[in-house]
Motif scaffolding. Structure first.
Motif, short mmCIF file in Angstrom:
data_model
loop_
_atom_site.label_atom_id
_atom_site.label_comp_id
_atom_site.label_asym_id
_atom_site.label_seq_id
_atom_site.Cartn_x
_atom_site.Cartn_y
_atom_site.Cartn_z
N GLY A 188 0.82 -0.90 0.45
CA GLY A 188 -0.31 -0.21 0.39
C GLY A 188 1.10 1.60 0.11
O GLY A 188 2.46 1.03 -0.22
N ALA A 189 0.05 2.22 0.20
CA ALA A 189 1.07 3.35 -0.12
C ALA A 189 1.01 4.14 1.39
O ALA A 189 0.37 4.50 1.85
CB ALA A 189 0.30 4.48 -0.95
N GLY A 190 2.78 4.55 1.54
CA GLY A 190 2.04 4.83 3.11
C GLY A 190 1.94 6.76 2.75
O GLY A 190 2.83 7.56 2.48
N GLN A 191 1.16 6.92 3.43
CA GLN A 191 0.47 8.44 3.45
C GLN A 191 0.29 9.27 4.33
O GLN A 191 0.51 10.54 4.65
CB GLN A 191 -0.99 8.43 3.04
CG GLN A 191 -1.26 7.27 1.17
CD GLN A 191 -2.59 7.76 0.97
OE1 GLN A 191 -3.34 7.39 1.58
NE2 GLN A 191 -3.15 7.55 -1.05
N MET A 192 0.43 8.02 5.52
CA MET A 192 0.51 9.46 6.57
C MET A 192 0.82 8.67 8.03
O MET A 192 1.24 7.19 7.51
CB MET A 192 -0.64 9.56 7.03
CG MET A 192 -2.09 8.47 6.77
SD MET A 192 -4.03 9.64 6.59
CE MET A 192 -3.20 9.41 4.73
N GLU B 20 10.64 6.40 4.42
CA GLU B 20 11.99 6.22 3.63
C GLU B 20 11.84 4.90 3.30
O GLU B 20 11.22 3.81 4.00
CB GLU B 20 13.27 6.85 3.98
CG GLU B 20 13.23 8.02 4.34
CD GLU B 20 14.56 8.32 4.41
OE1 GLU B 20 14.99 9.44 4.63
OE2 GLU B 20 15.35 7.51 4.94
N ASP B 21 11.99 4.02 1.76
CA ASP B 21 12.58 2.55 1.86
C ASP B 21 13.80 2.96 1.34
O ASP B 21 14.29 3.86 1.13
CB ASP B 21 11.50 2.14 0.78
CG ASP B 21 11.32 2.99 -0.03
OD1 ASP B 21 11.93 3.91 -0.89
OD2 ASP B 21 9.77 2.35 -0.86
N GLU B 22 14.00 1.80 0.40
CA GLU B 22 15.67 2.18 -0.71
C GLU B 22 15.15 3.48 -1.50
O GLU B 22 16.28 3.67 -1.55
CB GLU B 22 15.36 0.47 -1.20
CG GLU B 22 15.53 -0.62 -0.16
CD GLU B 22 16.36 -1.82 -0.68
OE1 GLU B 22 15.62 -2.08 -2.07
OE2 GLU B 22 16.44 -2.83 -0.53
N MET C 191 5.21 4.17 -1.94
CA MET C 191 4.57 3.24 -1.78
C MET C 191 5.66 1.51 -1.61
O MET C 191 6.36 1.21 -1.89
CB MET C 191 5.05 2.91 -3.19
CG MET C 191 3.77 1.68 -3.89
SD MET C 191 1.39 1.75 -3.63
CE MET C 191 1.12 0.37 -4.07
N LEU C 192 4.63 0.76 -0.19
CA LEU C 192 5.49 0.42 -0.03
C LEU C 192 5.27 -1.61 -0.11
O LEU C 192 4.27 -1.46 -0.81
CB LEU C 192 5.21 0.03 1.28
CG LEU C 192 5.98 1.18 2.45
CD1 LEU C 192 5.57 1.27 3.65
CD2 LEU C 192 7.70 1.66 2.52
#
Length: 717
Positions: free
Chosen positions: A304-308, A388-390, A365-366
């Motif tokens: 899912g999209a990490g939005q908040m 943050e992600d890669e 997006m995760l």
């Protein structure tokens, strides 16, 4: 009128110096002079001058403070009481007197609890002088005036010593200086100063510590309060594109406090477990950190999209962490009953400490089972978060700030309204019905996007707007959508009014708070223009109605109803103070987002007012008696308030800010989430049967800018 800024005039524009109430706790009995004060004009949205009580601001602070809400919070009260009992017992077991300091005592409840638990000395400070006065009277009423010393100062102004406010440092601190963000009321500086100057080294603090939790989520519903979407019609064609700078804007780090437990569970995805992001040791064993950044890695629970993040906090009330007060939403609450039909109704309700939403400057997006990092930041008064992600990295984690102007200009409620696709599609469909390539349009509201959309369908559009910030936003939209047939006008001339084939007014003036504010601003403007308009001019919307119904709130009434007794202590004096303040400063109706506050309907919706914009009148009045829902046989029901909302007509379509059409006595009302409704809370709950009715009296004066509606239950003779 002479508006020179004299000293007396300045005094009414800031929080006034507070006069001591010598003879009575009833504010209404205090004789005062009157001063000019700026109040919002519902017809224009501008600030006008009006005559108010000299201490109007003070009374408003009393009337709208969350003191009563806290006193109704039984869980909070009992856990403070038990933690105080343990702290005092521990001091006595060590052979020490229990010397208690209560910071921000308010009504004095926590100090009275300490006295009941056997404290040897109690000093309470309260900087808000009307509450300090009220506290003294409450202590006297409860026979504790000689056991508790009340100092009308901030804790940072207290002195210690033989001639000081405290004879010696206290060894027990009890305080409640928390808000939805936990630290937003200055908790960090309050505790830091107290340990340095007011408390013994081995003191006990109630509460002992706190933990802030954050959970990464995807929630398109909440994102509509944050990001501005493109305007799309019924056929899913993009009518108006949002400028890229607004889409990319990091928004602001301002907290969005909300009753998360009322958010439909199907409307969001939990992408992480609850993460304990900050721990606060109030006991003084470790120093207070006023600025810090914490990175925590987690594995995404689902794609899912990490939005908040959804944020809340827990208080550990005692030194051993056995008494925990949690502000978690129901799906993470330790005391929830998951087997209940509505689990959210099984946890403690409170409005003074809600949950919060913090929007990421950039969503990420995760993918399920992949690692990401939540960066949590804190300064002295507030929080903010990064994800943050890669692929997504940030060079710095500064506090986000709006770069497009949109988020600084418009409230979250207003942004959510503009993102209401159901409403906007009905407006666009109506515009397509009444506009043609030769149409000349007059738009009365520059806080909307409908004038911009109309420019795609008409020859010429005049938009009434004189605010530079709004003009800047509108021009950004014009550039992004290649619109060049709009003229912005600071005032509506007779010539422009006479040209208009269609008048549009999306009823979302950014200055509007109550449901009738936009109605009055729209109707008043049309009334002034009426002699100049074509007889064939079209109005969009063409009419507006105000509706109301009696309701039974689950919990919202607690913000207004009298406390009477709290944990065995008489609070009648506080009730008198608040009621007197409300009579001076508060309207009978509050604006509330009722989707956050469950209620049941106790009567069919009733139309109170109908305004046809093609035939606007100067004054409207209405009186009527209406039925209560007839329960089966003679079953008793209850009513503790009324809800009021607007409905706008767009030809055959309607845009309602009220409940869904299906209403039943046994079901909760489903309210529109993109607008606020008006609420009148009764002083007490009425038990009703089919014999009861309710009545209303309404006045809407467009000439004088006055609106009032009185609603009450008719009791059988």
């Amino acid at each position: 009128m002479n508006y020179n800024l004299t000293l007396r005039f300045i005094k009414c524009l800031v929080l006034p110096t507070i006069k001591r109430f010598k003879s009575s706790s009833k504010v209404s009995e205090v004789k005062m002079s009157q001063v000019f004060k700026q109040v919002r004009n519902p017809l224009t949205g501008s600030m006008d001058w009006d005559v108010q009580h000299e201490e109007y601001d003070t009374f408003q602070d009393i009337a709208r403070a969350a003191f009563a809400d806290m006193l109704h919070d039984t869980e909070r009260n009992k856990k403070y009481q038990r933690a105080l009992e343990l702290a005092i017992q521990k001091m006595h077991e060590q052979g020490k007197p229990a010397n208690v300091l209560d910071i921000g005592t308010g009504t004095g409840l926590l100090s009275m609890m300490a006295a009941r638990a056997g404290a040897d000395s109690i000093v309470a400070c309260e900087a808000f002088e009307p509450m300090a006065e009220c506290c003294l009277k409450i202590l006297a009423k409860n026979g504790l005036a000689d056991k508790i010393k009340v100092i009308p100062k901030r804790s940072t102004e207290l002195t210690v010593g033989e001639e000081g406010d405290l004879k010696q440092r206290a060894n027990i601190l009890v305080t409640e200086v928390f808000d939805t963000e936990l630290i937003g009321e200055g908790a960090l500086s309050t505790f830091s100063h107290a340990h340095k100057h007011l408390l013994e080294a081995d003191c006990i603090v109630v509460p002992d510590s706190a933990v802030i939790y954050a959970q990464v989520v995807e929630c398109p519903t909440m994102q509509k309060w944050n990001k501005v979407n493109d305007l799309v019609d019924e056929d899913l064609n993009v009518v108006l594109r949002t400028p890229q700078k607004m889409k990319d804007c990091p928004e602001t780090a301002a907290v969005h406090d909300i009753q998360l437990s009322q958010l439909p569970r199907s409307s969001f995805k939990l992408l992480s477990e609850p993460l304990p992001v900050f721990y606060y040791d109030w006991s003084g064993k470790s120093p207070v950190d006023f600025n810090r950044t914490v990175r925590q890695s987690f594995v995404a629970k689902q794609t899912g999209a990490g939005q908040m993040v959804f944020m809340w906090w827990d208080l550990n009330m005692d030194t051993e962490g056995k008494i925990v007060l949690s502000c978690a939403p129901w799906w993470n609450h330790p005391d929830v009953n998951l087997e209940a039909e509505r689990p959210q109704d099984t946890i403690p309700w409170r409005d003074h400490w809600m949950q919060a939403v913090y929007y990421f400057p950039k969503s990420v997006m995760l993918s399920k089972d992949t690692e990401a990092s939540l960066i949590s930041c804190q300064d002295e008064y507030s929080l903010w978060f990064y994800l943050e992600d890669e692929k997504t990295k940030f060079k710095e984690y500064k506090r986000p700030a709006c770069e497009c102007g949109f988020h600084l200009t418009f409230s979250r409620t207003h942004i959510s309204y503009l993102n209401d696709g159901t409403r906007s599609k009905k407006f666009l469909a109506r515009l397509k019905e009444v506009l043609n390539p030769n149409s000349i349009v007059l738009d009365l509201n520059g806080s909307s996007l409908m004038g911009l959309a109309a420019a795609k369908m008409a020859k010429t559009v005049y938009i009434h707007e004189d605010k530079k910030v709004n003009l800047g936003i509108q021009n950004e939209y014009c550039q992004a959508n290649d619109i060049n047939n709009i003229t912005f006008i600071p005032e509506i001339t007779e010539e422009i009014a006479a040209q208009a084939d269609v008048i549009i007014c999306d009823p979302c003036f950014k200055t509007s708070i109550q449901p009738w504010h936009s109605l009055m601003q729209y109707a008043h403007t049309v009334l002034k223009l009426k002699p100049k308009l074509k007889g064939s001019v079209e109005m969009v919307p063409d009419s507006c109605e105000l509706w109301a119904m009696p309701v039974d709130f689950y919990d919202l009434q607690k913000i207004r109803v009298p406390v009477k007794k709290c944990e065995g202590f008489d609070m009648a004096i506080f009730d008198e103070l608040v009621e007197g303040a409300r009579q001076i400063s508060d309207d009978e109706l509050d604006a509330q987002p009722l989707w956050e506050y469950p209620c049941r309907a106790r009567g069919p919706p009733q139309q109170l007012l109908h305004v046809d914009f093609a035939d606007v009148k100067e004054r409207y009045t209405a009186d009527n008696e209406c039925p209560i829902i007839n329960p089966p046989s003679d079953k008793l029901s209850s009513v503790n308030g009324f809800a009021l909302w607007s409905v706008y007509r767009l030809g055959a379509a309607a845009v309602s800010a009220g409940p869904s059409p299906a209403l039943a006595d046994s079901h909760l009302v489903s309210w529109d989430m993109r607008a606020r409704q008006a609420v009148h809370i009764l002083e007490k709950t009425h038990v009703v049967t089919k014999k009861n009715k309710w009545k209303y009296h309404l006045i809407c004066d467009l000439e004088k800018g006055k609106f009032s509606v009185n609603m009450k239950i008719i009791l059988p003779q």
